[in-house]
Design a protein around this motif. Structure first.
Motif, PDB file in Angstrom:
ATOM      1  N   ASN A 108     -43.008  51.967 -15.435  1.00 44.29           N
ATOM      2  CA  ASN A 108     -41.861  51.525 -16.231  1.00 44.29           C
ATOM      3  C   ASN A 108     -42.189  51.511 -17.721  1.00 44.29           C
ATOM      4  OD1 ASN A 108     -40.410  51.209 -13.878  1.00 44.29           O
ATOM      5  ND2 ASN A 108     -40.780  48.995 -13.715  1.00 44.29           N
ATOM      6  N   TRP A 109     -43.432  51.185 -18.035  1.00 41.03           N
ATOM      7  CA  TRP A 109     -43.861  51.160 -19.435  1.00 41.03           C
ATOM      8  C   TRP A 109     -44.436  52.503 -19.867  1.00 41.03           C
ATOM      9  CZ3 TRP A 109     -42.763  47.467 -22.869  1.00 41.03           C
ATOM     10  CH2 TRP A 109     -42.340  46.214 -22.384  1.00 41.03           C
ATOM     11  N   MET A 110     -44.296  53.520 -18.991  1.00 43.04           N
ATOM     12  CA  MET A 110     -44.743  54.871 -19.315  1.00 43.04           C
ATOM     13  C   MET A 110     -46.237  54.934 -19.592  1.00 43.04           C
ATOM     14  SD  MET A 110     -41.605  56.311 -21.625  1.00 43.04           S
ATOM     15  CE  MET A 110     -39.909  56.196 -21.048  1.00 43.04           C
ATOM     16  N   LEU A 111     -47.001  54.059 -18.889  1.00 41.14           N
ATOM     17  CA  LEU A 111     -48.442  54.086 -19.028  1.00 41.14           C
ATOM     18  C   LEU A 111     -49.105  54.936 -17.948  1.00 41.14           C
ATOM     19  CD1 LEU A 111     -49.053  50.301 -19.813  1.00 41.14           C
ATOM     20  CD2 LEU A 111     -48.923  52.210 -21.435  1.00 41.14           C
ATOM     21  N   ARG A 112     -48.410  55.133 -16.832  1.00 39.95           N
ATOM     22  CA  ARG A 112     -48.907  55.962 -15.753  1.00 39.95           C
ATOM     23  C   ARG A 112     -47.817  56.925 -15.305  1.00 39.95           C
ATOM     24  NH1 ARG A 112     -53.651  53.783 -13.455  1.00 39.95           N
ATOM     25  NH2 ARG A 112     -53.675  55.712 -12.239  1.00 39.95           N
ATOM     26  N   GLY A 113     -48.240  57.976 -14.613  1.00 40.20           N
ATOM     27  CA  GLY A 113     -47.289  58.971 -14.152  1.00 40.20           C
ATOM     28  C   GLY A 113     -46.664  58.613 -12.814  1.00 40.20           C
ATOM     29  N   VAL A 114     -45.558  59.289 -12.538  1.00 41.78           N
ATOM     30  CA  VAL A 114     -44.825  59.042 -11.299  1.00 41.78           C
ATOM     31  C   VAL A 114     -45.645  59.449 -10.081  1.00 41.78           C
ATOM     32  CG1 VAL A 114     -42.750  59.631  -9.993  1.00 41.78           C
ATOM     33  CG2 VAL A 114     -42.617  59.296 -12.468  1.00 41.78           C
ATOM     34  N   PHE A 115     -46.443  60.514 -10.189  1.00 40.86           N
ATOM     35  CA  PHE A 115     -47.258  60.953  -9.072  1.00 40.86           C
ATOM     36  C   PHE A 115     -48.258  59.880  -8.656  1.00 40.86           C
ATOM     37  CE2 PHE A 115     -45.937  65.063 -10.835  1.00 40.86           C
ATOM     38  CZ  PHE A 115     -45.419  65.649  -9.691  1.00 40.86           C
ATOM     39  N   ASP A 116     -48.783  59.143  -9.630  1.00 37.88           N
ATOM     40  CA  ASP A 116     -49.711  58.057  -9.306  1.00 37.88           C
ATOM     41  C   ASP A 116     -49.007  56.962  -8.500  1.00 37.88           C
ATOM     42  OD1 ASP A 116     -51.782  59.289 -10.670  1.00 37.88           O
ATOM     43  OD2 ASP A 116     -51.224  58.357 -12.580  1.00 37.88           O
ATOM     44  N   LEU A 117     -47.767  56.696  -8.845  1.00 38.21           N
ATOM     45  CA  LEU A 117     -47.007  55.685  -8.127  1.00 38.21           C
ATOM     46  C   LEU A 117     -46.747  56.118  -6.682  1.00 38.21           C
ATOM     47  CD1 LEU A 117     -45.382  53.072  -7.989  1.00 38.21           C
ATOM     48  CD2 LEU A 117     -43.422  54.322  -8.936  1.00 38.21           C
ATOM     49  N   ILE A 118     -46.387  57.386  -6.503  1.00 40.05           N
ATOM     50  CA  ILE A 118     -46.130  57.881  -5.140  1.00 40.05           C
ATOM     51  C   ILE A 118     -47.419  57.848  -4.315  1.00 40.05           C
ATOM     52  CG2 ILE A 118     -45.443  59.893  -3.798  1.00 40.05           C
ATOM     53  CD1 ILE A 118     -43.527  60.636  -6.006  1.00 40.05           C
ATOM     54  N   ASP A 119     -48.542  58.243  -4.909  1.00 38.06           N
ATOM     55  CA  ASP A 119     -49.813  58.186  -4.198  1.00 38.06           C
ATOM     56  C   ASP A 119     -50.153  56.751  -3.787  1.00 38.06           C
ATOM     57  OD1 ASP A 119     -50.131  60.888  -4.379  1.00 38.06           O
ATOM     58  OD2 ASP A 119     -51.498  60.832  -6.098  1.00 38.06           O
ATOM     59  N   ALA A 120     -49.892  55.799  -4.674  1.00 43.65           N
ATOM     60  CA  ALA A 120     -50.164  54.404  -4.356  1.00 43.65           C
ATOM     61  C   ALA A 120     -49.287  53.930  -3.202  1.00 43.65           C
ATOM     62  CB  ALA A 120     -49.949  53.522  -5.583  1.00 43.65           C
ATOM     63  N   ARG A 121     -48.014  54.367  -3.227  1.00 43.69           N
ATOM     64  CA  ARG A 121     -47.112  53.984  -2.141  1.00 43.69           C
ATOM     65  C   ARG A 121     -47.564  54.600  -0.810  1.00 43.69           C
ATOM     66  NH1 ARG A 121     -44.217  50.612   0.772  1.00 43.69           N
ATOM     67  NH2 ARG A 121     -42.418  51.585   1.789  1.00 43.69           N
ATOM     68  N   ILE A 122     -48.013  55.838  -0.843  1.00 47.16           N
ATOM     69  CA  ILE A 122     -48.510  56.467   0.383  1.00 47.16           C
ATOM     70  C   ILE A 122     -49.744  55.726   0.902  1.00 47.16           C
ATOM     71  CG2 ILE A 122     -49.605  58.550   1.290  1.00 47.16           C
ATOM     72  CD1 ILE A 122     -47.730  60.187  -0.442  1.00 47.16           C
ATOM     73  N   ASP A 123     -50.636  55.331  -0.012  1.00 47.66           N
ATOM     74  CA  ASP A 123     -51.804  54.548   0.407  1.00 47.66           C
ATOM     75  C   ASP A 123     -51.378  53.230   1.052  1.00 47.66           C
ATOM     76  OD1 ASP A 123     -53.510  56.496  -0.509  1.00 47.66           O
ATOM     77  OD2 ASP A 123     -53.859  55.544  -2.452  1.00 47.66           O
ATOM     78  N   GLU A 124     -50.323  52.606   0.496  1.00 50.64           N
ATOM     79  CA  GLU A 124     -49.829  51.361   1.085  1.00 50.64           C
ATOM     80  C   GLU A 124     -49.281  51.607   2.492  1.00 50.64           C
ATOM     81  OE1 GLU A 124     -46.720  47.722   0.030  1.00 50.64           O
ATOM     82  OE2 GLU A 124     -46.384  49.741  -0.763  1.00 50.64           O
ATOM     83  N   LEU A 125     -48.555  52.702   2.674  1.00 49.25           N
ATOM     84  CA  LEU A 125     -48.006  53.022   3.986  1.00 49.25           C
ATOM     85  C   LEU A 125     -49.117  53.372   4.983  1.00 49.25           C
ATOM     86  CD1 LEU A 125     -44.896  55.119   2.911  1.00 49.25           C
ATOM     87  CD2 LEU A 125     -44.897  52.815   3.890  1.00 49.25           C
ATOM     88  N   GLU A 126     -50.157  54.044   4.512  1.00 51.86           N
ATOM     89  CA  GLU A 126     -51.297  54.324   5.381  1.00 51.86           C
ATOM     90  C   GLU A 126     -51.964  53.020   5.827  1.00 51.86           C
ATOM     91  OE1 GLU A 126     -52.320  56.953   6.734  1.00 51.86           O
ATOM     92  OE2 GLU A 126     -51.561  58.667   5.589  1.00 51.86           O
ATOM     93  N   ALA A 127     -52.052  52.057   4.911  1.00 53.33           N
ATOM     94  CA  ALA A 127     -52.606  50.746   5.275  1.00 53.33           C
ATOM     95  C   ALA A 127     -51.723  50.056   6.297  1.00 53.33           C
ATOM     96  CB  ALA A 127     -52.764  49.880   4.026  1.00 53.33           C
ATOM     97  N   ALA A 128     -50.387  50.220   6.157  1.00 47.49           N
ATOM     98  CA  ALA A 128     -49.471  49.644   7.144  1.00 47.49           C
ATOM     99  C   ALA A 128     -49.666  50.295   8.509  1.00 47.49           C
ATOM    100  CB  ALA A 128     -48.032  49.811   6.681  1.00 47.49           C
ATOM    101  N   ALA A 129     -49.828  51.631   8.525  1.00 46.85           N
ATOM    102  CA  ALA A 129     -50.073  52.329   9.791  1.00 46.85           C
ATOM    103  C   ALA A 129     -51.366  51.854  10.431  1.00 46.85           C
ATOM    104  CB  ALA A 129     -50.105  53.842   9.552  1.00 46.85           C
ATOM    105  N   ASP A 130     -52.407  51.655   9.617  1.00 41.28           N
ATOM    106  CA  ASP A 130     -53.670  51.141  10.148  1.00 41.28           C
ATOM    107  C   ASP A 130     -53.518  49.709  10.665  1.00 41.28           C
ATOM    108  OD1 ASP A 130     -54.895  53.524   9.537  1.00 41.28           O
ATOM    109  OD2 ASP A 130     -55.696  52.837   7.622  1.00 41.28           O
ATOM    110  N   THR A 131     -52.658  48.929  10.005  1.00 42.61           N
ATOM    111  CA  THR A 131     -52.392  47.567  10.470  1.00 42.61           C
ATOM    112  C   THR A 131     -51.701  47.591  11.825  1.00 42.61           C
ATOM    113  OG1 THR A 131     -52.157  46.858   8.165  1.00 42.61           O
ATOM    114  CG2 THR A 131     -51.365  45.351   9.863  1.00 42.61           C
ATOM    115  N   PHE A 132     -50.730  48.497  11.979  1.00 42.58           N
ATOM    116  CA  PHE A 132     -50.085  48.661  13.286  1.00 42.58           C
ATOM    117  C   PHE A 132     -51.127  48.991  14.357  1.00 42.58           C
ATOM    118  CE2 PHE A 132     -46.112  50.131  10.863  1.00 42.58           C
ATOM    119  CZ  PHE A 132     -45.606  48.843  10.836  1.00 42.58           C
ATOM    120  N   GLU A 133     -52.041  49.880  14.009  1.00 41.92           N
ATOM    121  CA  GLU A 133     -53.078  50.280  14.962  1.00 41.92           C
ATOM    122  C   GLU A 133     -53.948  49.082  15.342  1.00 41.92           C
ATOM    123  OE1 GLU A 133     -54.293  53.419  17.276  1.00 41.92           O
ATOM    124  OE2 GLU A 133     -52.923  53.656  15.584  1.00 41.92           O
TER     125      GLU A 133
END
Length: 491
Positions: A400-425
């Protein structure tokens, strides 16, 4: 006088047992009492309609197929369990026959007599060997009938663990599908965004190809998750014994780990006392030992028959009898029968010992795995997932403050979802290990204090993180929107 009285009592007992009616449902209530004492107090009557779980329980609809409902359906429709119940009926019939005496044999004959007339011969014979061995035979058959009850009840407890295992596997598979779907959606968004940056000349072809590959891999992982759902649904359907099963019926909530409340030593001792296959194995040792003692005493005994014969000729009756027939033990004195009986006793004791060791080791293994699974769940729920969620939240602020790129945000979200999948496991592994502990102890653990966690709680919404708006892809203000590449690299 006393001898005559004892003979009369014995004759009366034999006559009463010979007239006792056959009870087709004998053993059913006793079997249910065994299962109820181990946490499964449900009827095992066959369902009239096993097309769906709701029909099996005579319900118009079913919102959720939880553990108790799934087990109730399996008890009503599982074909393997129905076969085990039929074996109980076979054991009941064999015990009934063992109590009964063999029917006497009637013989009739006719012959012409020289000088005219006809001679009629008749006789009635009874096998007394069965009468002598009736007590031992009855004890053995009744013992086998009791073992059939124990084995059927043990099969019910085992089926409960199998059904819960299959149900948890389906729940976990559905949770993974949800996580993989969101990961695929985020990867597709990253690939589309990379195409737009490439069209604006701000992203090299290598990065675009990498984004496309990641999106394709995420899509393939989602399809594998769909296949796992189909396989898990089929496994549960077979165990339930129904024709149709909707995978959505199991829901997507996982059990939250709770303390068992018993020490490992107490669980091990409980298993050694409650496991019905072990109880049946101990009973088999006693049965075979009793049979061996009878064989040692009467192994030489062969056919022993008493017959009363009569002859009628020229209008008169002349009795010729009784006749006693005894098989002489000249060539065989029961050596083989005694050796076989002793070998069966030795085998049953070894089998009992094997089961005792197996039960203790299964309980120890299940306890260790349950502790490890609970710790792994705690790591994901209390440390990994919160940390990943915090990374996404801070990354969103930086974007939001234009300090990081959008791709970094998507990668972080994917990492969060991978952690959720591992939690399900991890949650699924905990539930599976809990079912394994139930199977090892032979007792269904209480569920009143069990709490659940919904899949949506772990996945979050994340809609604003999947495809964030890009106002001007030709520029990268306030941060680098081009991940994993050098600015000077040419397409």
């Amino acid at each position: 006088m006393k001898s005559a009285t004892r003979g009369a009592v014995l004759g009366l007992a034999v006559a009463v047992s010979a007239c006792a009616p056959f009870e087709a449902r004998r053993g059913i209530d006793e079997t249910r009492a065994l299962t109820a004492a181990r946490g499964v107090d449900l009827d095992m009557a066959a369902a009239a309609d096993c097309t769906t779980p709701a029909n099996a329980l005579a319900q118009t609809s079913m919102a959720l197929l939880d553990s108790d409902r799934a087990l109730a359906v399996a008890l009503a429709c599982n074909a393997t369990l129905a076969a085990e119940q039929a074996r109980l009926g076979i054991a009941n019939a064999e015990a009934f026959e063992a109590r009964r005496l063999a029917n006497p044999e009637l013989s009739l004959g006719a012959a012409r007599v020289d000088g005219g007339g006809t001679r009629i011969d008749f006789g009635i014979a009874q096998n007394f060997t069965q009468l002598i061995l009736r007590g031992a035979r009855t004890r053995l058959a009744e013992g086998e009938f009791l073992r059939a009850q124990q084995l059927l009840a043990g099969r019910v407890i085992e089926l409960a663990a199998e059904v819960e295992t299959a149900r948890v596997q389906l729940v976990t598979a559905r949770q993974r599908v949800q996580a993989r779907a969101l990961i695929a959606e985020a990867s597709d968004a990253a690939a589309e965004l990379a195409e737009r940056y490439r069209a604006a000349g701000n992203l090299p072809a290598r990065e675009v190809a990498l984004a496309r590959a990641r999106a394709a891999e995420a899509s393939a992982a989602r399809r594998r998750a769909d296949e796992e759902v189909a396989a898990a649904r089929a496994r549960l359907q077979r165990l339930l014994g129904v024709t149709h099963l909707d995978a959505d019926l199991v829901g997507d909530a996982s059990l939250v780990p709770v303390a068992i409340g018993e020490t490992p030593d107490a669980l091990r001792m409980r298993a050694l006392q409650q496991r019905l296959d072990l109880v049946a194995a101990r009973g088999l040792v006693d049965l075979l030992a009793d049979s061996a003692r009878t064989t040692q005493r009467l192994g030489w005994l062969g056919a022993f028959e008493v017959e009363v014969e009569g002859e009628r000729e020229a209008g008169t009756t002349r009795l010729v009898g009784p006749t006693l027939t005894i098989q002489l033990p000249l060539f065989q004195q029961g050596q083989g029968a005694r050796a076989r009986a002793d070998a069966l006793v030795a085998w049953s004791r070894a089998e009992r010992r094997r089961l005792e060791i197996a039960v203790a080791s299964e309980v120890d293994e299940a306890i260790a795995r349950l502790d490890a699974a609970a710790s792994r769940v705690a790591d994901y729920r209390e440390r990994i997932r919160p940390a990943r969620a915090a990374v996404v939240a801070r990354m969103q602020e930086e974007v939001n403050w234009m300090l990081r790129g959008v791709f970094d945000l998507i990668d972080a979200r994917i990492d969060e979802l991978e952690a959720a999948a591992d939690t399900f496991e991890a949650l699924g592994d905990y539930a599976l290990t809990r079912a394994a502990l139930e199977r090892a102890t032979g007792v269904r653990l209480p569920r009143e204090t069990q709490r659940v966690i919904e899949a949506s709680t772990l996945l979050g919404d994340g809609a604003d993180l999947v495809a964030p708006p890009v106002v001007n892809p030709s520029s990268t203000p306030g941060g680098d929107a081009q991940p994993h590449h050098e600015h000077g690299e040419q397409p």
